[in-house]
Scaffold this active site. Structure first.
Site, PDB file in Angstrom:
ATOM      1  N   ASP A 296      35.929  42.167  50.115  1.00 15.19           N
ATOM      2  CA  ASP A 296      35.721  41.839  48.719  1.00 15.19           C
ATOM      3  C   ASP A 296      34.319  41.252  48.616  1.00 15.19           C
ATOM      4  OD1 ASP A 296      36.304  41.174  46.101  1.00 15.19           O
ATOM      5  OD2 ASP A 296      36.820  39.135  46.685  1.00 15.19           O
ATOM      6  N   LYS A 297      33.793  41.167  47.411  1.00 13.00           N
ATOM      7  CA  LYS A 297      32.457  40.601  47.308  1.00 13.00           C
ATOM      8  C   LYS A 297      32.495  39.126  46.906  1.00 13.00           C
ATOM      9  CE  LYS A 297      29.778  40.716  43.748  1.00 13.00           C
ATOM     10  NZ  LYS A 297      29.193  39.408  43.598  1.00 13.00           N
ATOM     11  N   THR A 298      32.926  38.916  45.669  1.00 18.65           N
ATOM     12  CA  THR A 298      32.805  37.570  45.132  1.00 18.65           C
ATOM     13  C   THR A 298      33.694  36.593  45.890  1.00 18.65           C
ATOM     14  OG1 THR A 298      32.612  38.688  43.045  1.00 18.65           O
ATOM     15  CG2 THR A 298      32.778  36.285  42.982  1.00 18.65           C
TER      16      THR A 298
ATOM     17  N   PHE B 186      22.294  42.502  24.521  1.00 14.85           N
ATOM     18  CA  PHE B 186      22.259  43.239  25.780  1.00 14.85           C
ATOM     19  C   PHE B 186      23.260  44.387  25.742  1.00 14.85           C
ATOM     20  CE2 PHE B 186      24.518  43.964  29.686  1.00 14.85           C
ATOM     21  CZ  PHE B 186      23.489  44.212  30.567  1.00 14.85           C
TER      22      PHE B 186
ATOM     23  N   LYS C 115      13.902  39.347  27.647  1.00 15.03           N
ATOM     24  CA  LYS C 115      14.034  39.355  29.102  1.00 15.03           C
ATOM     25  C   LYS C 115      14.897  40.542  29.498  1.00 15.03           C
ATOM     26  CE  LYS C 115      17.998  36.239  29.382  1.00 15.03           C
ATOM     27  NZ  LYS C 115      18.515  34.966  29.846  1.00 15.03           N
TER      28      LYS C 115
ATOM     29  N   ASP D  47      39.398  36.978  48.975  1.00 12.70           N
ATOM     30  CA  ASP D  47      39.792  35.609  48.656  1.00 12.70           C
ATOM     31  C   ASP D  47      40.630  35.511  47.405  1.00 12.70           C
ATOM     32  OD1 ASP D  47      37.744  36.249  46.878  1.00 12.70           O
ATOM     33  OD2 ASP D  47      37.352  34.123  46.548  1.00 12.70           O
TER      34      ASP D  47
ATOM     35  N   ASP E  61      42.740  40.810  45.730  1.00  9.61           N
ATOM     36  CA  ASP E  61      42.598  41.412  47.062  1.00  9.61           C
ATOM     37  C   ASP E  61      43.933  41.512  47.780  1.00  9.61           C
ATOM     38  OD1 ASP E  61      39.804  41.377  46.717  1.00  9.61           O
ATOM     39  OD2 ASP E  61      39.797  39.261  47.225  1.00  9.61           O
TER      40      ASP E  61
END
EC number: 7.6.2.1
Lengths: 1184, 340
Positions: free
Chosen positions: A392-394, A528, A551, A809, A813
């Site tokens: 997983d990433k986060t 955005f 930006k 985490d 997952d």
């Protein structure tokens, strides 16, 4: 109301009426009670025993036990089987009971959480498990959502509320949910109590992002979408309270529907062991048959004539029946080839390894005060065989903390390496500064202090151009609520440098600039979106000047600059490259002055576009585009998405160990790719990164095909070239496509989107997907649902037959953790659901390298050595009976005393091999990390496979031949020195048994590579215990008490005093061991394994050599704008309409040894060249 | 404070054991140990082998088959099962002294004392002299637990029932005079068998203990009358009975019958001369193709003659030496890369 009781098995649609329990009960919807446990007190014993006897081994031993109770068959007493069997069953039962107890506990904890339920007009506290479908419950800020709710109203305006879905899908952005407008006015409990709307919606399913239903209320229909739903597992944020109607409860909730069933995990060694046990069983039957046929022949030819001395038993009145009985008798005595103690020992060893994992200080995280935990004790050796890691990433790779790391203002870059400057102290300069903010370059602060206009404008932009909401509880105590953490980081940076965003209204933004309060009027937010990849605000300052601040991603922003920016742009561009190479998320900042006329004109066109009914989006975009032109570049920001400690190093080491790492994340493609770069999974040196983002089956298929063609093309080009350079031979003839895919030599990466993945996972495309993805060095799947994560894991399990490990985490997952061979949960963060579902848990991703390369590798090695030895030992032990069968009329006479048979596996030989299985080390831990290639034998399953098994049993059988025929040849004519013949049965038994114990002890001495004090104690202790116990069992004392049980009285003494006996034992030992010793020595000399080399060099204390350093430093590379990453469209509108929002970014530590893969490739090619062995090549081999 | 405590509580212990850093000896099969080791083992084995071989060669063994299955042999008439109380005699000549102490064995071939049910067919409690097992023998003795009239058999079981009952007398003819060679039957059984494992019930006279029981079917005399010459050598502690009850491991075996009493002329062993063995041929073996033989042998420190052991030691020892040379060559050729 036609479907009253229809719904239990196949619910077609769900009807829920608010505040009407009676009505809802008719449908028998699941309650909100969840149950993950398997047993209760009453069902435990039968269910558990039933489960245990589903194990082939247990049933087999039960069957043996029954056989042993038949007197005609029983060649061994029943207690030889029942004692170990009972032991095994009870140990397993206790373990299962404990596990289930903890599951009960955690279920109870969740089920007993309190929630406020609206019952008969008043709010009452209820346990979660008592919440019913149709109830209205009240949620407060930071509470977990108890069930899947339809949002009815909230304390925020417009029925808005914010939720965090991290537990569900891993995304940490806050999300907005809004109630249907009619219910949002209901407000207080009294009104809600009388609410009697009826919801008709889809049945429970696992789709997290979809919901369709209709609300019928007061004769009207309102359609419901996912925007109106609060799902179980979410957390309410930034919202004081809200009310929701329970639609799905307990097991029907999308969270529970997404968590796969608990599966019993087995290791591949387990499966192999079961196959082998079946084979051995087949072997046993064959042996039994041979001996039974022998018995039939013997009884017919010899036994029938021998009846004057040995009458046939009355039930055994012919040779065929005798052979039948003899078959079963032999099954009993030969069953020790697979003794129960095998299973017990395996469990004990695994338990020991699990404790070593729990005890490892180097896997203890002092920050979060958690040690690693092996939650499943049965999978350890599989940790040494992992080929694919799904991460997983986060929260796993990243900490989900964004920091403002560097910036470039007007061509000047600020922000130094964190090592050589100290942290700036903002407090004397700015009382409103956030004390947690870190920045290390005082030049920037100086520049602000001296009033550099560009710097001021830079930070002014940051303080104005955003969608952050602020909250000021007391004077100066600002809390920003950002939609994404990177936007929060930018606004916080501006705050610390003296441009403090204080508050906003729909039309104004109030800031404190260098201590002076300024209020800007906010004219427009040019919001955005994913296509624009930028946002702008148009503000009018107190002096009346109108300015547009923008930006956005550098790629889009740099194109829209005024031509006079050329010089700054090229410098800034260099800086951006630099930042990107460091894995930082970058944004470019610019402004444009607008005259009153320009503003009026644009404002008009904007309003027109806004009001358009068709193509509103396009028209608005065009209007935005119109004004975001000719801007002046201010600079660029670089934000670091803080990786967990040591992530790039860990990934580098793991990939050196040939482990493929896939990132599966719910995040957006850009975020995921950026993290891929910052943790060095993706590098700018990669030949190509393929992005699959097709929305249809055809386009996905085409993209995959194109990627493959490209790979083949490129690897032909480069691989061929290198090949030529290396060995100067012509290219090999082109291989068929499938083989080509296995031999891709370039470095490729694949990024695939969730929606494309859905197509790629379909049955007809999965093969293509797997072959493409597995040819890549790195694979990143973004926007994937929890279920897709599990599907990807399942796919690789199925297609590649490789050992997979999933690490994550969050609750999202769980399904992946459960379906992978090994699931690892990151603990110490907020959610613990992933940990609860996992097999191993620790708090830092970097511990994974130690878990796999050290613990996993050792476990695998130890388990393999253990199994090899164990099978060897038992074949050597048991096959002696087989040979004896040919000399005792195939009568199932055992060679040894029955006590010896009972104790051999339990006492005499169990501990040394256990000590080896628990403590053995071939190389020390730091070497495993230094030479990741040492991990390879596990992946290739070299240490224990069918071939090794056959070698072991061949050695075992050889030993048994020696152990039988040497005493046979020696003793048949030998006598004691007092003339008494030595060929009596008891002497023979004692001699063979002693020789056996000595031979297998010597063998374990040879096999043990790491002699701790335990090994010494166990080896010598076991040998000693053999003699002590034998003398005790053969003693007069025991015989006097039980004359019927201890026939061997005096044998030990009488036998072991004979020199001939010892000469026999020595001879047998030499014949068994000498060939093994010679073979091992020659193997070590001729074909040393990497571990042998490492061990050897370690032991001779030669000068250490480190693996060659990879190229240092990163080359400049593709820029990756952070702005687009975590931002969502629509917040600008929320703000201007008086509502709210946020955004995000990241970075990393530079890691030296990249390009690893390329030098490995080079090396592999070298290995395949047939140059004669030379010192140089040896060096290479030994290092990798 | 509390927090610190809990932190230290969670941190795993830093001991050599938990961190897997126990001091350990890590042997490796290095050439410096293995090759000299092989040479040493080889030499030691060769040395032992030579000693064994030489010793074994010095031991004299004389084997005489008396089954009588070929017509010319002396006992062929007795080997017909119909004949009872048959007697026959064997002659042999010693040209030199048969070095003493000389042991007199009988041997049986193709006889399965190691058959499982045969071996189990006895009652250890009964043989331990426990009277309660005299009247109700263990079922393991079946079918030799009760006779046809349901009387208990003592000693019960196959082993006892099949006791070898040929008897031998040895005479030496020298200078025309015939001397009976004195045979010593004492202490031919295991000490533990005689003193511990087998016991007569403490009833005097012994005969009374056997009241109500019958002798084994094949036996000519009851257990308490096995040795008429020596009253203490009767019952379960009769030496011949003990020797028979210690069953053989292999189907071809020999058992000690007597020792040549080393007294008088026989102090140094059996002197040269003509000998005659008179055999009371009672034990039928031809039915199952068995064979019977008589063996005279003397012993050394290592027991009886045993050529296999010496040869095996010599072979293994030489192989070790050969292996060490091979290993040396291999080692020299593919030297382990220790310069790395």
């Amino acid at each position: 109301m036609t479907h009253l009781v229809c719904c239990v098995s196949a619910e077609e649609e769900r009807r829920v009426r608010a505040n009407d329990r009676e009505y809802n009960e008719k449908f028998q919807y699941a309650s909100n009670c969840i149950m993950t446990s398997k047993y209760n007190i009453i069902t435990f014993l039968p269910v558990n025993l039933f489960e245990q006897f589903q194990e082939v081994a247990n049933t087999y031993f039960l069957f043996l036990l029954i056989l042993q109770l038949i007197p005609q068959i029983s060649s061994l007493s029943w207690f030889t089987t029942i004692v170990p069997l009972a032991l095994v069953l009870s140990i397993t039962a206790v373990k299962d009971a404990t596990d289930d107890y903890f599951r009960h506990k955690s279920d109870n904890q969740v089920n007993n959480r309190q929630s406020q339920v609206l019952i008969r007009g008043s709010l009452q506290n209820e346990k979660w498990m008592n919440v019913r479908v149709g109830d209205i419950i009240k949620l407060e800020n930071n509470q977990f959502v108890a069930a899947d709710l339809l949002l009815l109203s909230s304390t925020e305006p417009h029925g808005l509320c914010y939720i965090e879905t991290a537990e569900l899908d891993g995304e940490t952005n806050m999300k907005v949910r809004q109630s249907v407008s009619v219910t949002s006015e209901l407000g207080d409990p009294n009104n809600l109590a009388s609410f009697d709307g009826e919801v008709v919606c889809e049945p429970p399913n696992n789709k997290l992002d979809r919901f369709s239903g209709t609300l019928y209320w007061r004769e009207k229909k309102y359609s419901l979408t996912n925007q109106n739903m609060l799902l179980r597992g979410c957390v309410l944020r930034n919202t004081e309270a809200c009310y929701g109607l329970v639609i799905f409860a307990g097991p029907d909730t999308k969270l529970m529907q997404n968590s796969g069933r608990t599966k019993f995990k087995r290791t591949s060694i387990d499966r192999l062991m079961n196959t082998l046990v079946l084979w051995i069983f087949g072997f046993l039957v064959c042996m039994g048959m041979i001996l039974a046929v022998g018995n039939a022949g013997w009884e017919k030819e010899v036994g029938s004539l021998f009846q004057s001395y040995l009458a046939w038993d009355t039930p055994v009145n012919n040779f065929l029946f005798s052979a039948f009985l003899s078959f079963w008798s032999y099954v009993i005595i030969l069953n020790t080839v697979v003794p129960i103690s095998l299973y017990v020992s395996v469990e004990v060893i695994r338990l020991g390894h699990s404790y070593f994992i729990n005890w490892d200080q180097q896997m203890f995280c002092s920050q979060c005060n958690t040690a690693a935990e092996a939650r499943t004790t049965t999978l350890n050796e599989e940790l040494g065989q992992v080929e694919y890691i799904f991460s997983d990433k986060t929260g796993t790779l990243t900490q989900n903390i964004m920091t403002f790391n560097k910036c470039s203002i007007n061509g000047q870059s600020y922000g130094k390496d964190t090592h050589n400057t100290c942290r700036l102290d903002f407090s004397p300069f700015n009382p409103l500064a956030d004390p947690d903010f870190c920045f290390y370059d005082d030049k920037l602060l100086e520049s602000v202090k001296v009033g550099d206009s560009c710097t001021h404008e830079f930070f002014r932009l940051l303080s104005l151009c955003h969608t952050v909401m602020s909250e000021e509880k007391s004077e100066g105590e600002l809390v920003y609520k950002a939609q994404s953490p990177d936007e929060g980081a930018l606004v916080t940076a501006a705050r610390n440098f003296g441009f403090v965003f204080r508050s906003r209204t729909p039309g104004t933004i109030t800031t404190t600039e260098m201590g002076r309060t300024v209020t800007y009027s906010l004219l427009a937010i040019l919001d955005f979106n994913n296509i624009r990849k930028r946002m702008s605000v148009i503000v009018r300052n107190p002096e009346g000047r109108i300015r547009l601040y923008c930006k956005g991603a550098d790629t889009v922003l740099l194109e829209r600059l005024h031509p006079c920016n050329q010089e700054v742009m090229s410098i800034t561009s260099d800086h951006l490259n630099e930042y990107a190479a460091d894995g930082l998320r970058t944004l470019a900042l610019a402004y444009r002055d607008l005259s009153e006329d320009e503003w009026e004109a644009w404002s008009e066109s904007h309003r027109f576009a806004d009001k358009a009914t068709d193509c509103r989006e396009d028209r608005l975009a065009a209007a935005y585009e119109e004004v975001e032109q000719n801007m002046m570049l201010l600079g660029a920001t670089a934000i670091e998405d803080k990786l967990q400690e040591g992530v790039p190093e860990t990934i580098a080491i793991l990939s050196l160990a040939n482990i493929k790492i896939w990132v599966l994340t719910g995040d957006k493609q850009e975020t995921a790719v950026n993290i891929g770069y910052s943790c060095k999974m993706l590098t700018d040196d990669m030949t190509e990164v393929f992005i699959i983002s097709g929305h249809t089956v055809q386009s996905v298929r085409q993209e995959l095909r194109r990627a493959r063609e490209r790979m083949i093309e490129l690897s032909r080009g480069s691989g061929g070239g290198v090949g030529k350079q290396l060995h100067g031979s012509p290219l090999p003839p082109p291989l068929p496509l499938s083989n080509l895919m296995d031999n891709i030599s370039g470095e490729f990466a694949l990024v695939i989107n969730g929606h494309s993945l859905a197509h790629a996972l379909e049955a007809d495309m999965e093969a293509e997907f797997v072959s493409t993805a597995c040819a890549c060095k790195a694979v990143i799947c973004c926007r994937v649902t929890p279920l897709q994560k599990a599907q990807v894991v399942e796919l690789i399990k199925k297609r590649k037959k490789a050992v997979t490990l999933a690490i994550g985490d969050g609750a999202n997952d769980i399904s992946m953790i459960k379906s992978a061979h090994i699931g690892v949960g990151i603990s110490g963060q907020e959610g613990i659901q992933a940990v609860l579902a996992s097999d191993y848990s620790f708090s830092q991703f970097r511990f994974l390298q130690r878990l796999l390369l050290v613990h996993g590798r050792w476990s695998y090695l130890r388990m393999c050595r253990f199994l090899c030895y164990f099978f060897y030992k038992n074949f050597a032990f048991t096959m002696v009976h087989f040979w004896f069968g040919f000399f005792c009329g195939f009568s199932a006479q055992t060679v040894y005393d029955q006590y010896f048979i009972t104790l051999f596996n339990i006492v005499y030989t169990s501990l040394p091999v256990l000590a080896m299985g628990i403590f053995d080390q071939d190389v020390p831990d730091h070497r495993s990390l230094e030479y990741p290639k040492l991990y390879e034998p596990g992946q290739l399953n070299l240490l224990f496979n069918k071939r090794e098994f056959f070698i072991c049993i061949a050695q075992g059988i050889y030993t048994s031949v020696v152990l039988f025929f040497v005493p046979y040849a020696v003793l048949s004519n030998a006598t004691q020195s007092n003339g008494v013949p030595l060929a009596d049965y008891q002497t023979f038994a004692v001699t063979t048994a002693t020789a056996l114990v000595i031979v297998v002890s010597v063998q374990v001495v040879l096999d043990t590579g790491f002699w701790t004090v335990f090994n010494h104690v166990f080896v010598w202790g076991s040998l000693g215990s053999y003699f002590i116990i034998m003398f005790a069992l053969h003693s007069q004392t025991l015989f006097r008490i039980f004359p019927n049980q201890f026939h061997f009285v005096g044998s030990a003494q009488s036998t072991l005093l004979q020199p001939v006996v010892w000469l026999t034992i020595a001879l047998a030992t030499a014949i068994c061991i000498v060939p093994v010793l010679a073979f091992r020595f020659l193997k070590l000399d001729l074909k040393p394994q990497l571990s042998d080399t490492v061990r050897y060099t370690q032991l001779v204390r030669q000068k250490r050599r480190k693996p060659p350093e990879g190229r240092l430093g990163a080359r400049g590379g593709s820029r990756r704008s952070g702005y687009a990453f975590a931002h969502q469209e629509g917040f600008g509108e929320l703000i201007t309409s008086g509502k709210n929002m946020r955004l995000s970014s990241l970075a990393l530590a530079s890691f030296a040894s990249r390009h690893s893969s390329s030098w490995i490739d080079t090396l592999r090619r070298k290995k395949h060249t047939h140059t004669p062995p030379s010192g140089r090549q040896m060096t290479l081999k030994s290092i990798f | 404070m509390v927090k610190q405590e809990s932190e230290s509580a969670n941190r795993p212990d830093n001991t050599a054991f938990t961190q897997q850093r126990l001091p350990a000896w890590q042997p490796i099969l290095s050439a410096g140990i293995v090759i000299p080791g092989f040479v040493l083992i080889g030499l030691a084995f060769i040395g032992i082998g030579v000693a064994l071989f030489v010793t074994s060669r010095s031991i004299q063994v004389l084997e005489l088959d008396y089954t009588g299955d070929s017509n010319g042999s002396p006992c062929s008439s007795c080997s017909q099962s119909v004949v009872t109380n048959c007697k026959c005699s064997l002659n042999f000549t010693l040209t030199t002294l048969f070095q003493g102490p000389v042991f007199f064995y009988y041997g049986l071939s193709n006889y399965f004392q190691n058959y499982r049910r045969y071996g189990a067919s006895k009652d250890d409690n009964q043989l331990y002299g426990d009277l309660s097992y005299f009247t109700s023998p263990s079922s393991s003795c079946s079918p030799y637990d009760y006779d046809s009239s349901k009387k208990p058999i003592v000693p019960c079981g196959s082993i006892a029932n099949s006791m070898f009952n040929d008897t031998f007398t040895l005479t030496w003819t020298v200078n025309g005079t015939t001397n009976n060679v004195p045979l010593d039957g004492k202490g031919i059984a295991w000490w533990t068998d005689y003193n511990i494992k087998y016991r007569n019930p403490s009833v005097t006279p012994l005969k009374n203990a056997f009241n109500g029981t019958v002798k084994p079917i094949n036996w000519a005399k009851p257990a308490y009358e096995l040795d008429a010459s020596d009253p203490s050598n009767n019952g379960f502690v009769n030496q011949d009975f003990l020797v028979w009850m210690r069953r053989a491991a292999l189907p071809n075996f020999r058992k000690l019958y007597r020792r040549i009493d080393a007294s008088g002329d026989y102090q140094k062993g059996l002197p040269a001369g003509n000998y005659t063995i008179d055999i009371a041929y009672n034990y039928p073996v031809r039915a199952f193709n068995g064979a019977k033989k008589i063996v005279f042998s003397n012993v050394s420190w290592m027991g009886g003659r045993n050529e296999f052991l010496g040869i095996a030691y010599l072979v293994i020892g030489s192989l070790c030496v050969v292996m060490s040379i091979v290993m040396l060559i291999v080692y020299a050729k593919f030297k382990f890369p220790d310069e790395e």
